[in-house]
Design a protein around this motif. Structure first.
Motif, PDB file in Angstrom:
ATOM      1  N   THR A  87     -26.162 -36.803 -20.300  1.00  0.00           N
ATOM      2  CA  THR A  87     -25.479 -37.722 -20.429  1.00  0.00           C
ATOM      3  C   THR A  87     -25.292 -38.925 -19.232  1.00  0.00           C
ATOM      4  N   PRO A  88     -25.827 -40.045 -19.655  1.00  0.00           N
ATOM      5  CA  PRO A  88     -25.470 -41.061 -18.599  1.00  0.00           C
ATOM      6  C   PRO A  88     -24.413 -41.432 -17.939  1.00  0.00           C
ATOM      7  N   GLN A  89     -22.986 -41.102 -18.741  1.00  0.00           N
ATOM      8  CA  GLN A  89     -22.464 -41.041 -18.504  1.00  0.00           C
ATOM      9  C   GLN A  89     -21.686 -39.845 -17.739  1.00  0.00           C
ATOM     10  N   ASN A  90     -22.490 -39.699 -17.039  1.00  0.00           N
ATOM     11  CA  ASN A  90     -22.292 -38.001 -15.874  1.00  0.00           C
ATOM     12  C   ASN A  90     -21.481 -38.702 -15.126  1.00  0.00           C
ATOM     13  N   ILE A  91     -21.338 -39.864 -14.280  1.00  0.00           N
ATOM     14  CA  ILE A  91     -20.783 -40.343 -12.831  1.00  0.00           C
ATOM     15  C   ILE A  91     -18.912 -40.759 -13.799  1.00  0.00           C
ATOM     16  N   VAL A  92     -19.610 -41.428 -14.987  1.00  0.00           N
ATOM     17  CA  VAL A  92     -17.958 -41.927 -15.120  1.00  0.00           C
ATOM     18  C   VAL A  92     -17.465 -40.932 -15.771  1.00  0.00           C
ATOM     19  N   ILE A  93     -17.136 -39.621 -16.340  1.00  0.00           N
ATOM     20  CA  ILE A  93     -16.676 -38.593 -16.615  1.00  0.00           C
ATOM     21  C   ILE A  93     -16.315 -38.199 -15.015  1.00  0.00           C
ATOM     22  N   GLY A  94     -16.840 -37.709 -14.978  1.00  0.00           N
ATOM     23  CA  GLY A  94     -17.126 -36.658 -13.519  1.00  0.00           C
ATOM     24  C   GLY A  94     -16.044 -36.754 -12.388  1.00  0.00           C
ATOM     25  N   GLY A  95     -16.133 -39.012 -12.698  1.00  0.00           N
ATOM     26  CA  GLY A  95     -15.291 -39.012 -11.057  1.00  0.00           C
ATOM     27  C   GLY A  95     -13.971 -38.555 -11.926  1.00  0.00           C
ATOM     28  N   TYR A 142     -34.075 -40.339  -8.512  1.00  0.00           N
ATOM     29  CA  TYR A 142     -33.565 -39.417 -10.260  1.00  0.00           C
ATOM     30  C   TYR A 142     -34.536 -39.183 -11.141  1.00  0.00           C
ATOM     31  N   GLU A 143     -34.831 -40.305 -11.181  1.00  0.00           N
ATOM     32  CA  GLU A 143     -35.823 -40.058 -12.385  1.00  0.00           C
ATOM     33  C   GLU A 143     -37.594 -37.918 -12.095  1.00  0.00           C
ATOM     34  N   ARG A 144     -37.491 -38.452 -10.558  1.00  0.00           N
ATOM     35  CA  ARG A 144     -38.478 -37.003 -10.005  1.00  0.00           C
ATOM     36  C   ARG A 144     -37.016 -35.760 -10.551  1.00  0.00           C
ATOM     37  N   ALA A 145     -35.969 -36.119 -10.539  1.00  0.00           N
ATOM     38  CA  ALA A 145     -35.205 -34.536 -10.624  1.00  0.00           C
ATOM     39  C   ALA A 145     -35.090 -34.307 -12.170  1.00  0.00           C
ATOM     40  N   GLY A 146     -35.053 -35.845 -12.866  1.00  0.00           N
ATOM     41  CA  GLY A 146     -34.512 -35.502 -14.418  1.00  0.00           C
ATOM     42  C   GLY A 146     -33.479 -35.543 -14.690  1.00  0.00           C
ATOM     43  N   ILE A 147     -33.018 -36.671 -13.647  1.00  0.00           N
ATOM     44  CA  ILE A 147     -31.083 -36.895 -14.014  1.00  0.00           C
ATOM     45  C   ILE A 147     -31.043 -37.798 -15.176  1.00  0.00           C
ATOM     46  N   PRO A 148     -30.752 -37.873 -15.625  1.00  0.00           N
ATOM     47  CA  PRO A 148     -30.672 -38.867 -16.245  1.00  0.00           C
ATOM     48  C   PRO A 148     -28.876 -40.106 -16.087  1.00  0.00           C
ATOM     49  N   MET A 149     -29.399 -40.716 -14.969  1.00  0.00           N
ATOM     50  CA  MET A 149     -28.356 -41.690 -14.146  1.00  0.00           C
ATOM     51  C   MET A 149     -28.930 -42.744 -14.892  1.00  0.00           C
ATOM     52  N   LEU A 150     -27.273 -43.388 -15.916  1.00  0.00           N
ATOM     53  CA  LEU A 150     -28.141 -45.056 -16.107  1.00  0.00           C
ATOM     54  C   LEU A 150     -29.650 -46.631 -16.189  1.00  0.00           C
TER      55      LEU A 150
END
Lengths: 306, 63
Positions: free
Chosen positions: A149-157, A205-213
């Motif tokens: 999820t793009p909320q990864n760093i929000v919750i992970g924070g 991030y795109e190359r790694a496939g991580i869904p950052m915002l």
């Protein structure tokens, strides 16, 4: 040389026998660890009551090792995406200097040791909070949220925001409003900090496939979210003073720093094209580190002269 | 037969041996540090009166 010997030599080359001490140190993410130690120290110093300096040192050491262990587990789990990003491909596992399994065992042993030491030598609540922090970062953030999820760093924070609470609990054996405010401060600070970086490293991030915002919702939405979180952050930074927990010095500095944060975030929101847009994201990212450092440095200073 | 006779097990390169030595040294230093730390923490936890002999309670003699 016989065939058997050649085969064994080849196997020895394949084994990660080249890993140096510095590679294991790198697995602990020392830069993240230094921020964790600093914010935990603020929690320890500001907590009411006394703690013996040796026990305080043990608490800091355990929090640092626990944070490092979580970093090692994160590197073990994320080795595949680290290898695809410029920023992380030189890390010990993708570079082939440390085997993934070694990093996992290293992280698990340090996790167990740090939690046990903190729980037995300092306090049960502090130990339990450290265990929860490691679990949250390694399992909830790294294994689940980061790729989902793009909320990864929000919750992970939340994991990065807990160290001052652990420091506070190490002294008092309890948690109260002030450490929770410090938690909230780091928690709300995390999204604009990381999204400024995500704007700059979007391709990585795109190359790694991580869904950052920025990759999922686009740059404009990210700029809007950065501004909204900054609007929430500025008054939150002043809250410890407004609630009578700090002196005037912190109050004045937090107002000025918060206003500057808003200006930087506004610049990011306004400048959307070309080099200027990139420059504003860089400025916000750099300033966000300074902002948190200065606020906590003043809190530390005020706590020490109390 | 010859192959078995010459088999020396896993042969490490000089670089690998150097790395292993540095890792072993680091582990030794960490273990020494932990021994000292646990000793100091034990003394601290026991408190300042740890070294004092416990006085026997006074026994009142009834004449």
């Amino acid at each position: 040389m016989s065939l058997v010997s050649e085969e064994r030599t080849a196997r020895a080359d394949h084994l990660s026998g080249f890993a140096g001490v510095e590679d294991y140190w790198a697995l602990l993410k020392p830069r993240v660890m230094s921020l964790v130690v600093f914010t935990a120290l603020v929690g320890i110093v500001r907590a009411p009551g006394d703690i013996h300096p040796v026990i305080g040192f043990v608490a800091l050491l355990c929090i640092a090792i626990g944070a490092g262990a979580a970093g090692a587990l994160n590197m073990w789990w994320d080795a595949d995406i680290d290898a695809r990003m410029d920023r992380t491909r030189a890390r010990p596992i993708p570079a082939g200097r440390v085997e993934p399994g070694e990093a996992m065992v290293f992280g698990l042993i340090l996790s167990g040791a740090s939690v046990l030491m903190l729980g037995l030598l300092v306090g049960v609540l502090a130990g339990a909070l450290l265990a929860f922090t490691i679990f949250f970062y390694a399992v909830i953030y790294s294994m689940w949220l980061k790729r989902a999820t793009p909320q990864n760093i929000v919750i992970g924070g939340a994991a990065g925001a807990l160290p001052p609470v652990i420091g506070w609990a190490a002294v008092t054996g309890a948690v109260s409003l002030e450490p929770l405010l410090l938690f909230a401060l780091i928690f709300i600070w995390t999204p604009p900090h990381f999204w400024a970086l995500a704007l700059l490293k979007k391709r990585d991030y795109e190359r790694a496939g991580i869904p950052m915002l920025p990759n999922v919702a686009g740059d404009d939405e990210t700029r809007k979210q950065i501004l909204l979180y900054s609007i929430a952050l500025a008054p939150l930074g002043v809250a410890p003073f407004a609630l009578g927990m700090t002196g005037w010095l912190y109050g004045a500095i937090s107002i000025v720093l918060g206003a500057l944060f808003l200006i930087f975030a506004w610049q990011v929101y306004r400048k959307r094209e070309g080099e200027a847009a990139e420059r504003t994201a860089k400025h916000l990212f750099a300033y966000s580190v300074l902002y948190l450092f200065l606020l906590f440095a003043v809190l530390l200073g005020e706590g020490m002269v109390r | 037969m010859t192959a078995m006779a010459e088999d020396k097990g896993v042969v490490l390169t000089d670089e690998q041996k150097k790395s292993r030595k540095r890792r072993s040294l680091a582990i030794a230093l960490v273990l020494t540090f932990l021994v000292i730390l646990f000793y100091v923490v034990t003394i601290v936890k026991l408190g300042p009166g740890a070294a004092k002999r416990v006085e026997a309670p006074a026994i009142s003699v009834i004449a």
